[in-house]
Design an enzyme around this catalytic site. Structure first.
Site, PDB file in Angstrom:
ATOM      1  CE1 TYR A 135      39.074   6.109 -77.395  1.00 26.78           C
ATOM      2  CE2 TYR A 135      37.005   5.673 -76.264  1.00 26.78           C
ATOM      3  CZ  TYR A 135      38.368   5.513 -76.358  1.00 26.78           C
ATOM      4  OH  TYR A 135      39.029   4.758 -75.423  1.00 26.78           O
ATOM      5  CB  SER A 166      37.262   1.691 -74.882  1.00 24.04           C
ATOM      6  OG  SER A 166      36.403   2.579 -74.199  1.00 24.04           O
TER       7      SER A 166
END
Length: 253
Positions: free
Chosen positions: A164, A151
């Site tokens: 995250y 990501s």
């Protein structure tokens, strides 16, 4: 003699056997569809078998080659069995797309410890389980390709993304370490998506993070944008290793 109406090409000697985790929706589903359309043999893995069955049936109806199985990436034995069964059926495994992931964003002071643990289990341990399962086969074959879907969160931290982003930085670091350690013939790629149309945001339980994500996701790209990047990396000649691709929608800076 019947006339074929398939839209996918026939499998060829250059077709690869690819296991895609998290294949029931989003990037995983788009990747399975794109790779199957290019003639590769796809094994779909995820927990939602109803969706997997529908997707594999669709691919086969279009002339592609796909199978599916329930797969929980947090279970090392389950991942190892999925890889071993793939090799038993096809004689080899050429690539794994480690795509399974969760993103229940929240500020740290929300103290959602169970959600932190879930992200670590899926995003980090799940990746390690995939690597551990395929490496023995890749080393025996003298070839293979590990693709990790990380990501842009691996490169930046925003409020609500601390855990995250930590898991995605870990995914980036693990994959980069694997690239540096790998024997010739084994290729390693990290794909770092920006905002993508997917179900990831549906897992956010914190109301403040939900509000922030609604604004953030106004500029989202289709999941196939990431599928195309994965296809590009897999499609390079054997002596070319695409190390990392960062893909963002134009509206995300």
């Amino acid at each position: 003699m019947t006339t074929s109406t398939s839209t996918f090409p026939e499998a060829t000697p250059s077709s690869r056997v690819v296991l895609v985790t998290g294949a029931s929706s989003g990037i995983g589903e788009a990747t399975a569809l794109r790779l199957a359309s290019e003639g590769h043999r796809i094994v779909l893995g995820a927990r939602r078998t109803d969706r997997l069955a529908a997707l594999s049936s669709h691919i086969r109806a279009e002339g592609g080659r796909a199978g599916h199985r329930r797969l929980d990436v947090t279970d090392a034995a389950d991942v190892r069995a999925a890889v071993d069964d793939t090799v038993a059926e096809y004689g080899r495994i050429d690539a794994i797309v480690n795509n399974a992931g969760v993103m229940p964003l929240a500020r740290l002071d929300a103290l959602l410890v169970d959600e932190w643990d879930r992200m670590i289990d899926v995003n980090v341990r799940g990746l390690l389980h995939g690597i551990a399962a395929v490496l023995p086969h890749f080393r025996r074959q003298g070839a293979g390709h590990v693709v990790t879907v990380a990501s842009v969160g691996a490169h930046e931290v925003v409020p609500t993304s601390a855990v995250y982003s930590a898991t995605k930085f870990a995914a980036w670091a693990i994959t980069e370490g694997l690239r540096l350690e790998s024997e010739p013939g084994i290729r390693v790629t990290t794909i770092s998506p920006g905002v993508v149309e997917s179900e990831l945001a549906d897992h956010i339980s914190d109301p403040h993070a939900q509000d922030a994500m609604r604004v953030y996701r106004r500029n989202a790209m289709p999941a196939d944008a990431i599928a195309r990047a994965i296809s590009y990396a897999l499609g390079q000649p054997a002596d070319v290793d695409v190390n990392e691709i960062v893909v963002r929608p134009v509206g995300q800076r």
